[in-house]
Design a protein around this motif. Structure first.
Motif, PDB file in Angstrom:
ATOM      1  N   PHE A   1       0.844  -1.189   0.000  1.00 16.24           N
ATOM      2  CA  PHE A   1       0.000   0.000   0.000  1.00 16.24           C
ATOM      3  C   PHE A   1       0.880   1.240   0.000  1.00 16.24           C
ATOM      4  N   LYS A   2       0.337   2.319  -0.550  1.00 16.23           N
ATOM      5  CA  LYS A   2       1.115   3.536  -0.724  1.00 16.23           C
ATOM      6  C   LYS A   2       0.899   4.552   0.389  1.00 16.23           C
ATOM      7  N   GLN A   3      -0.148   4.372   1.176  1.00 12.01           N
ATOM      8  CA  GLN A   3      -0.471   5.368   2.183  1.00 12.01           C
ATOM      9  C   GLN A   3       0.231   5.082   3.506  1.00 12.01           C
ATOM     10  N   ARG A   4       1.540   5.066   3.460  1.00 13.54           N
ATOM     11  CA  ARG A   4       2.331   4.817   4.661  1.00 13.54           C
ATOM     12  C   ARG A   4       2.517   6.105   5.455  1.00 13.54           C
ATOM     13  N   ILE A   5       2.957   5.937   6.699  1.00 10.08           N
ATOM     14  CA  ILE A   5       3.175   7.096   7.569  1.00 10.08           C
ATOM     15  C   ILE A   5       4.093   8.116   6.919  1.00 10.08           C
ATOM     16  N   VAL A   6       5.157   7.644   6.292  1.00  9.99           N
ATOM     17  CA  VAL A   6       6.191   8.556   5.795  1.00  9.99           C
ATOM     18  C   VAL A   6       5.804   9.259   4.509  1.00  9.99           C
ATOM     19  N   ASN A   7       4.737   8.808   3.851  1.00 10.94           N
ATOM     20  CA  ASN A   7       4.363   9.384   2.565  1.00 10.94           C
ATOM     21  C   ASN A   7       3.572  10.670   2.742  1.00 10.94           C
ATOM     22  N   SER A   8       4.093  11.731   2.169  1.00  8.35           N
ATOM     23  CA  SER A   8       3.430  13.032   2.221  1.00  8.35           C
ATOM     24  C   SER A   8       2.615  13.232   0.948  1.00  8.35           C
ATOM     25  N   SER A   9       1.443  13.836   1.090  1.00  9.12           N
ATOM     26  CA  SER A   9       0.586  14.095  -0.066  1.00  9.12           C
ATOM     27  C   SER A   9      -0.282  15.307   0.229  1.00  9.12           C
ATOM     28  N   PHE A  10      -1.067  15.732  -0.750  1.00 10.97           N
ATOM     29  CA  PHE A  10      -1.895  16.924  -0.557  1.00 10.97           C
ATOM     30  C   PHE A  10      -2.946  16.707   0.520  1.00 10.97           C
ATOM     31  N   ASP A  11      -3.301  15.433   0.800  1.00 10.68           N
ATOM     32  CA  ASP A  11      -4.322  15.158   1.814  1.00 10.68           C
ATOM     33  C   ASP A  11      -3.751  14.621   3.123  1.00 10.68           C
ATOM     34  N   PHE A  12      -2.421  14.584   3.236  1.00  9.53           N
ATOM     35  CA  PHE A  12      -1.792  14.148   4.489  1.00  9.53           C
ATOM     36  C   PHE A  12      -0.477  14.904   4.661  1.00  9.53           C
ATOM     37  N   VAL A  13      -0.476  15.884   5.553  1.00  6.67           N
ATOM     38  CA  VAL A  13       0.669  16.797   5.667  1.00  6.67           C
ATOM     39  C   VAL A  13       1.292  16.779   7.058  1.00  6.67           C
ATOM     40  N   ALA A  14       1.106  15.678   7.784  1.00  3.89           N
ATOM     41  CA  ALA A  14       1.636  15.611   9.147  1.00  3.89           C
ATOM     42  C   ALA A  14       3.147  15.759   9.191  1.00  3.89           C
ATOM     43  N   PHE A  15       3.831  15.310   8.142  1.00  3.37           N
ATOM     44  CA  PHE A  15       5.289  15.439   8.070  1.00  3.37           C
ATOM     45  C   PHE A  15       5.714  16.653   7.256  1.00  3.37           C
ATOM     46  N   GLY A  16       4.790  17.527   6.922  1.00  2.00           N
ATOM     47  CA  GLY A  16       5.122  18.631   6.041  1.00  2.00           C
ATOM     48  C   GLY A  16       4.966  18.204   4.593  1.00  2.00           C
TER      49      GLY A  16
END
Length: 401
Positions: free
Chosen positions: A326-341
């Motif tokens: 799966f691609k939605q790992r913690i470390v993956n940043s995207s327009f809908d998940f910006v917890a890591f910047g």
């Protein structure tokens, strides 16, 4: 914001102003931040081989802190803070300073608290008073001297090794400078003001609160951990990468609460200001941030966005089953998940932080039962910031596997 250059919007200047770094941490850690290059390069490339060491330190730290066979209340935040600090320094400086030098661990934990409190006090003062006030309240001088007492010999030995190999250290205060940088890296690991702590402190604390109440998530994650460790032969980097349910559970904790309303703080540093595509111009010195909480709770981006779904990020579309890829790992940043910047300045230590977080969380649920009397402990909001309730107590006892 993501595409803006450092000459327009600066993450460094925003951090320097907010944390009053000239007074609290020293100017060298941000004017010449080569410690961050080490995180991005050497630490990241060498980290996969250190997973066994980190698991060993997690296991030992937990035994030291909660070695019990009956239900007892625990200070969740305090325990996680010390475990994180010990794991970080197992990598930074080695076992002797982690297990035999309790004062060194206490120094790093105290330093993070003192930096935040002194920065808040200095922010409230006019500029002409700050140097005088910092002389009395800043932890920089005393903490650096204390760190040199612990690390001076080790750092000097490494400097001499470098010089034998042809590397020249131009600064006469190299030992002091390196000590300040190690304090800064520990600060970044422990305090919720920087990216690492979103994952290593707040998220772990929030995750433990959730499994204490939502116990139906525990067995599927424990089963996954047992299978993966059996396949990989122990706590290897490959094993940690396969913990998709654990990864999803922690990522969902970051999404549903995280650090607070805003992330990706920037300061306008272009004297002409910063112009958006619609012509709106922000003047020099303006602070701006990304509305992370709004993004993570957007109903158009997330189904039932205000509800916690621990396995939200490891389901195949439409099937409801867990996917091993799966691609939605913690470390993956995207327009809908910006917890890591997002963009160039996404958290440089996120791979290290995520791996460490999964190891700590996995070891806790495999070794201990966690419970809480009552409903889920609610996080506290202080202005724009969200933190786990510091007054809650979970109950834990040893779990015989």
């Amino acid at each position: 914001m993501r595409r803006a250059s450092d000459t327009e919007l600066s993450i460094t200047e925003a951090l320097v102003k907010n944390m009053q770094m000239d007074y609290t941490m020293g100017s060298s850690v941000y004017r010449h931040p080569y410690q961050l290059d080490v995180i991005r390069t050497s630490l990241r490339s060498g980290f996969p081989g250190r997973c066994i060491d980190i698991h060993d330190e997690v296991s030992t730290a937990l035994e030291d802190l909660i070695s019990v066979k009956h239900w007892v209340p625990i200070d969740t935040t305090g325990i996680i803070k010390e475990v994180v600090c010990r794991c970080m320094n197992r990598v930074y400086v080695g076992i002797p300073y982690v297990r035999r030098d309790k004062d060194y661990i206490e120094l790093n934990i105290q330093y993070t608290v003192n930096v935040v409190t002194s920065a808040m006090a200095l922010l409230a003062l006019p500029g002409f008073l700050k140097p005088t006030a910092a002389f009395f309240i800043s932890p920089l001088k005393s903490s650096t001297a204390r760190a040199v007492q612990h690390l001076g010999k080790l750092i000097q030995e490494r400097i001499e090794m470098d010089e034998e190999n042809g590397t020249k250290w131009s600064e006469g205060r190299a030992v002091e400078d390196m000590s300040q940088r190690l304090l800064f890296l520990n600060f970044a690991s422990i305090t919720p003001r920087l990216m690492w702590a979103i994952h290593l402190l707040l998220t772990l604390t929030q995750a433990l609160c959730r499994i204490a109440v939502h116990k139906d998530y525990v067995k599927p994650m424990k089963d996954e951990i047992k299978v993966v460790l059996g396949e990989e032969g122990g706590w290897t980097y490959a094993a940690v990468s396969k913990l998709v349910k654990v990864d999803s559970f922690l990522r969902e904790c970051m999404r549903i609460e995280g650090l607070g309303q805003f992330l990706m703080n920037r300061m306008v540093v272009n004297p002409a200001g910063f112009k958006f595509h619609d012509g709106t111009t922000l003047p020099y010195g303006t602070f701006l941030s990304c509305g992370a909480y709004s993004i993570h709770h957007d109903r158009e981006l997330y189904d039932k966005s205000d509800e916690f779904d621990g396995f939200r990020f490891c389901k195949d579309n439409g099937s409801g089953t867990t996917s091993s890829k799966f691609k939605q790992r913690i470390v993956n940043s995207s327009f809908d998940f910006v917890a890591f910047g997002r963009g160039t300045h996404a958290c440089p230590g996120r791979f290290y932080a995520a791996t460490q977080m999964k190891i700590i969380f996995s070891q806790i649920i495999m070794s201990y039962d966690v419970s809480y009397t009552g409903d889920l402990p609610k996080s506290k909001w202080y202005g724009e910031n969200c933190i786990a309730d510091p007054n809650h107590e979970l109950f834990q006892h040893e779990n015989v596997i």
